[in-house]
Design an enzyme around this catalytic site. Structure first.
Site, PDB file in Angstrom:
ATOM      1  N   ASP A 123       0.858  -1.197   0.000  1.00  0.00           N
ATOM      2  CA  ASP A 123       0.000   0.000   0.000  1.00  0.00           C
ATOM      3  C   ASP A 123       0.881   1.230   0.000  1.00  0.00           C
ATOM      4  O   ASP A 123       2.064   1.163   0.369  1.00  0.00           O
ATOM      5  CB  ASP A 123      -0.918   0.018   1.242  1.00  0.00           C
ATOM      6  CG  ASP A 123      -2.177   0.847   1.025  1.00  0.00           C
ATOM      7  OD1 ASP A 123      -2.066   2.079   0.845  1.00  0.00           O
ATOM      8  OD2 ASP A 123      -3.276   0.270   1.021  1.00  0.00           O
ATOM      9  N   ASP A 128       3.994   3.024  -4.181  1.00  0.00           N
ATOM     10  CA  ASP A 128       2.932   3.550  -5.027  1.00  0.00           C
ATOM     11  C   ASP A 128       2.721   2.609  -6.222  1.00  0.00           C
ATOM     12  O   ASP A 128       3.592   2.489  -7.094  1.00  0.00           O
ATOM     13  CB  ASP A 128       3.351   4.950  -5.494  1.00  0.00           C
ATOM     14  CG  ASP A 128       2.274   5.629  -6.319  1.00  0.00           C
ATOM     15  OD1 ASP A 128       1.326   4.939  -6.772  1.00  0.00           O
ATOM     16  OD2 ASP A 128       2.381   6.856  -6.513  1.00  0.00           O
ATOM     17  N   SER A 151     -17.110  -2.406  -8.140  1.00  0.00           N
ATOM     18  CA  SER A 151     -18.031  -1.705  -7.241  1.00  0.00           C
ATOM     19  C   SER A 151     -19.443  -1.648  -7.810  1.00  0.00           C
ATOM     20  O   SER A 151     -19.641  -1.649  -9.038  1.00  0.00           O
ATOM     21  CB  SER A 151     -17.515  -0.282  -7.051  1.00  0.00           C
ATOM     22  OG  SER A 151     -18.495   0.522  -6.458  1.00  0.00           O
ATOM     23  N   CYS A 173     -20.881   0.917  -7.916  1.00  0.00           N
ATOM     24  CA  CYS A 173     -20.887   2.198  -8.645  1.00  0.00           C
ATOM     25  C   CYS A 173     -20.743   1.982 -10.149  1.00  0.00           C
ATOM     26  O   CYS A 173     -20.874   2.928 -10.927  1.00  0.00           O
ATOM     27  CB  CYS A 173     -19.768   3.106  -8.141  1.00  0.00           C
ATOM     28  SG  CYS A 173     -20.108   3.752  -6.512  1.00  0.00           S
ATOM     29  N   TYR A 194     -15.453   7.296 -10.972  1.00  0.00           N
ATOM     30  CA  TYR A 194     -15.012   6.127 -10.191  1.00  0.00           C
ATOM     31  C   TYR A 194     -15.666   4.857 -10.762  1.00  0.00           C
ATOM     32  O   TYR A 194     -15.012   3.832 -10.954  1.00  0.00           O
ATOM     33  CB  TYR A 194     -15.400   6.363  -8.728  1.00  0.00           C
ATOM     34  CG  TYR A 194     -15.303   5.176  -7.817  1.00  0.00           C
ATOM     35  CD1 TYR A 194     -14.070   4.691  -7.384  1.00  0.00           C
ATOM     36  CD2 TYR A 194     -16.465   4.538  -7.341  1.00  0.00           C
ATOM     37  CE1 TYR A 194     -13.990   3.600  -6.526  1.00  0.00           C
ATOM     38  CE2 TYR A 194     -16.390   3.458  -6.482  1.00  0.00           C
ATOM     39  CZ  TYR A 194     -15.152   2.989  -6.083  1.00  0.00           C
ATOM     40  OH  TYR A 194     -15.086   1.911  -5.231  1.00  0.00           O
ATOM     41  N   ASN A 243     -21.301  -1.200  -0.659  1.00  0.00           N
ATOM     42  CA  ASN A 243     -21.222  -0.558   0.674  1.00  0.00           C
ATOM     43  C   ASN A 243     -20.786  -1.493   1.792  1.00  0.00           C
ATOM     44  O   ASN A 243     -21.597  -1.957   2.591  1.00  0.00           O
ATOM     45  CB  ASN A 243     -22.577   0.052   1.063  1.00  0.00           C
ATOM     46  CG  ASN A 243     -22.972   1.158   0.135  1.00  0.00           C
ATOM     47  OD1 ASN A 243     -22.175   2.028  -0.184  1.00  0.00           O
ATOM     48  ND2 ASN A 243     -24.213   1.125  -0.338  1.00  0.00           N
ATOM     49  N   ALA A 247     -20.944   6.459   4.600  1.00  0.00           N
ATOM     50  CA  ALA A 247     -22.100   6.857   5.419  1.00  0.00           C
ATOM     51  C   ALA A 247     -22.179   6.171   6.797  1.00  0.00           C
ATOM     52  O   ALA A 247     -22.340   6.875   7.806  1.00  0.00           O
ATOM     53  CB  ALA A 247     -23.385   6.646   4.631  1.00  0.00           C
ATOM     54  N   GLN A 289     -33.185   8.349  -0.001  1.00  0.00           N
ATOM     55  CA  GLN A 289     -32.385   7.518  -0.904  1.00  0.00           C
ATOM     56  C   GLN A 289     -32.092   6.185  -0.214  1.00  0.00           C
ATOM     57  O   GLN A 289     -31.905   6.147   1.003  1.00  0.00           O
ATOM     58  CB  GLN A 289     -31.094   8.251  -1.345  1.00  0.00           C
ATOM     59  CG  GLN A 289     -30.084   8.596  -0.283  1.00  0.00           C
ATOM     60  CD  GLN A 289     -30.306   9.956   0.376  1.00  0.00           C
ATOM     61  OE1 GLN A 289     -31.432  10.412   0.542  1.00  0.00           O
ATOM     62  NE2 GLN A 289     -29.226  10.612   0.779  1.00  0.00           N
ATOM     63  N   THR A 290     -32.091   5.105  -0.993  1.00  0.00           N
ATOM     64  CA  THR A 290     -31.942   3.765  -0.398  1.00  0.00           C
ATOM     65  C   THR A 290     -30.588   3.144  -0.740  1.00  0.00           C
ATOM     66  O   THR A 290     -30.024   3.394  -1.805  1.00  0.00           O
ATOM     67  CB  THR A 290     -33.052   2.818  -0.904  1.00  0.00           C
ATOM     68  OG1 THR A 290     -33.104   2.901  -2.337  1.00  0.00           O
ATOM     69  CG2 THR A 290     -34.394   3.154  -0.313  1.00  0.00           C
TER      70      THR A 290
HETATM   71  P1  NAD Z   1      -9.656   1.911   1.190  1.00  0.00           P
HETATM   72  O1  NAD Z   1      -9.549   3.293   0.625  1.00  0.00           O
HETATM   73  O2  NAD Z   1      -9.702   1.746   2.648  1.00  0.00           O
HETATM   74  O3  NAD Z   1      -8.457   1.016   0.615  1.00  0.00           O
HETATM   75  C1  NAD Z   1      -7.871   1.250  -0.622  1.00  0.00           C
HETATM   76  C2  NAD Z   1      -6.365   1.304  -0.405  1.00  0.00           C
HETATM   77  O4  NAD Z   1      -5.714   1.518  -1.645  1.00  0.00           O
HETATM   78  C3  NAD Z   1      -5.937   2.451   0.520  1.00  0.00           C
HETATM   79  O5  NAD Z   1      -5.275   1.963   1.674  1.00  0.00           O
HETATM   80  C4  NAD Z   1      -5.011   3.285  -0.330  1.00  0.00           C
HETATM   81  O6  NAD Z   1      -3.923   3.857   0.355  1.00  0.00           O
HETATM   82  C5  NAD Z   1      -4.550   2.269  -1.360  1.00  0.00           C
HETATM   83  N1  NAD Z   1      -4.029   2.948  -2.527  1.00  0.00           N
HETATM   84  C6  NAD Z   1      -4.614   3.959  -3.216  1.00  0.00           C
HETATM   85  N2  NAD Z   1      -3.781   4.381  -4.198  1.00  0.00           N
HETATM   86  C7  NAD Z   1      -2.671   3.607  -4.101  1.00  0.00           C
HETATM   87  C8  NAD Z   1      -1.456   3.576  -4.827  1.00  0.00           C
HETATM   88  N3  NAD Z   1      -1.235   4.414  -5.838  1.00  0.00           N
HETATM   89  N4  NAD Z   1      -0.514   2.670  -4.467  1.00  0.00           N
HETATM   90  C9  NAD Z   1      -0.707   1.829  -3.424  1.00  0.00           C
HETATM   91  N5  NAD Z   1      -1.858   1.817  -2.708  1.00  0.00           N
HETATM   92  C10 NAD Z   1      -2.810   2.701  -3.044  1.00  0.00           C
HETATM   93  O7  NAD Z   1     -10.924   1.240   0.497  1.00  0.00           O
HETATM   94  P2  NAD Z   1     -11.673  -0.117   0.812  1.00  0.00           P
HETATM   95  O8  NAD Z   1     -13.007   0.254   1.328  1.00  0.00           O
HETATM   96  O9  NAD Z   1     -10.813  -1.016   1.591  1.00  0.00           O
HETATM   97  O10 NAD Z   1     -11.874  -0.675  -0.670  1.00  0.00           O
HETATM   98  C11 NAD Z   1     -11.053  -1.675  -1.241  1.00  0.00           C
HETATM   99  C12 NAD Z   1     -11.477  -1.904  -2.688  1.00  0.00           C
HETATM  100  O11 NAD Z   1     -12.857  -2.254  -2.739  1.00  0.00           O
HETATM  101  C13 NAD Z   1     -11.310  -0.679  -3.587  1.00  0.00           C
HETATM  102  O12 NAD Z   1     -10.881  -1.092  -4.851  1.00  0.00           O
HETATM  103  C14 NAD Z   1     -12.708  -0.129  -3.692  1.00  0.00           C
HETATM  104  O13 NAD Z   1     -12.916   0.582  -4.890  1.00  0.00           O
HETATM  105  C15 NAD Z   1     -13.544  -1.390  -3.632  1.00  0.00           C
HETATM  106  N6  NAD Z   1     -14.913  -1.119  -3.127  1.00  0.00           N
HETATM  107  C16 NAD Z   1     -15.099  -0.830  -1.804  1.00  0.00           C
HETATM  108  C17 NAD Z   1     -16.390  -0.588  -1.357  1.00  0.00           C
HETATM  109  C18 NAD Z   1     -16.677  -0.292   0.093  1.00  0.00           C
HETATM  110  O14 NAD Z   1     -17.856  -0.126   0.438  1.00  0.00           O
HETATM  111  N7  NAD Z   1     -15.692  -0.213   0.963  1.00  0.00           N
HETATM  112  C19 NAD Z   1     -17.474  -0.617  -2.244  1.00  0.00           C
HETATM  113  C20 NAD Z   1     -17.223  -0.899  -3.575  1.00  0.00           C
HETATM  114  C21 NAD Z   1     -15.932  -1.168  -4.009  1.00  0.00           C
END
Ligand code: NAD
Length: 337
Positions: free
Chosen positions: A37, A54, A122, A124, A153, A182, A197, A222-223
């Protein structure tokens, strides 16, 4: 050091909410785990090895994904809650950073012959036109097309789903793809603008004095549905541990609530006399200076496909997970006072 027969997994995004929980679960199951990360996990880190780097940089990805890896879980994304995704202010970074991460990762997984790769898409990704009715959102997997997500996104998720699927077809990369709806729980962001949320409302209810108001964005009608983290991880692992179905498939709860109902559950847990203050579009714009980031009107997970393919689905009542999340945030806030 790994032992013979010990499975090796890499969790990309291990500094984040879902990644942190996934590392913990894999370690409990006896895996050797490398977390990667751009930031450390603020709350827990069970990984055997953690690379701080990164993933938009191909050199970092080359280092992160080594040979002889059984499973890669790709959870890293430039994302956050509604305030980060839906105001439009971060669109360029969200698309650029997440697409670059996925381009680098999928390429390296093919090169290093990773045995199986999980990609987190997602809800989304679903088109806005199917989510205008609060009571009847259409989010079955096939409804993702014709595509028209309501955020950049979501467009990046559509692109990357297709990227992983194309590498599956052309390079036989063994992929699994899920669309999360979510996900919430303890050990996740609860303040600072990237929180979602459930965590944001728990924080607000904890900080609001007895007799005060809890601000809810939009009319609150909204749901959405919300899935507790432990069941999300269980669903991911079940998807990874079968070989007949690769997705994309929804991972979420089918128990839809209005945002005001969610707020009421949380207010009840606080034990305080708090009233909901719905901040409608115009009022929101006046107060914050930008568009109210409420997203689509209605969204719910449709678990038909997951149920059919996996013979299992999440079942924990929303209140149970919310209570655990509330207690965790409450403990942190109270300890800091
Ligand atoms: P989060 O933001 O807690 O975790 C994502 C991680 O990616 C972060 O720790 C961030 O530092 C890391 N990251 C971002 N850019 C980076 C880079 N350039 N290099 C290295 N690391 C990087 O989010 P989460 O809730 O744990 O979500 C995890 C995955 O699930 C994501 O892909 C997100 O889109 C997807 N997702 C999550 C949800 C949810 O409700 N949490 C819903 C739909 C999809």
């Amino acid at each position: 050091m790994t032992t013979t027969n010990q499975k090796k997994a890499i969790v990309l995004g291990a500094g984040g909410f879902i990644g942190g929980h996934l590392v913990k679960r894999l370690k409990e199951e006896g895996y050797w785990v490398r977390g990667v990360d751009i930031k450390n996990n603020e709350y827990h880190n069970y990984a055997d090895e953690f690379i701080l780097g990164d993933l938009t940089d191909p050199n970092v990805v080359q280092l992160a994904i080594s040979e002889n890896i059984d499973e890669v879980y790709q959870l890293a994304a430039d994302m956050g809650g509604a305030l980060y995704i839906f105001t439009g202010q971060n669109d360029a970074n969200v698309m650029h950073n997440s697409a670059l991460i996925n381009l680098n990762v999928v390429h390296e997984c093919v090169k290093k012959k990773v045995k199986k790769v999980f990609y987190s898409s997602s809800a989304c990704a679903y088109p806005e036109y199917n989510q205008m009715d609060t009571n009847n959102p259409k989010c079955s997997e096939k409804d993702a097309y014709p595509a028209e997500p309501d955020s950049e996104y979501g467009w990046e998720k559509i692109f990357s789903e297709r990227l992983y699927l194309a590498h599956n077809r052309n390079y036989k990369l063994d992929v699994r793809i899920a669309r999360f709806h979510n996900i919430f729980g303890p050990y996740g962001t609860y303040k600072g603008g990237k929180e979602k949320a459930p965590a944001a409302m728990c924080r607000k209810a904890i900080e609001t004095p007895d007799g005060g108001e809890l601000e809810v964005w939009g009319d609150g009608l909204q749901t959405r549905s919300f899935l507790y983290i432990d069941e999300c991880i269980e669903a991911v692992l079940r998807l990874m541990r079968q070989d007949s179905f690769i997705g994309p498939v929804n991972i979420g709860s089918e128990k839809m609530v209005t945002i005001n109902q969610l707020a009421q559950i949380i207010i009840k847990l606080s034990g305080k006399n708090i009233t909901i203050k719905n901040l409608e579009r115009e009022e929101f714009k006046e107060k914050y200076g930008f568009k109210c980031p409420t997203g689509v009107r209605g969204r719910n997970s449709d678990n038909t496909l997951y149920r059919e393919k996996m013979g299992w689905e999440p079942s924990q009542p929303l209140k149970e997970g919310i209570e655990k999340t509330f207690n965790w945030i409450s403990k942190i806030i109270n300890n800091n006072q």
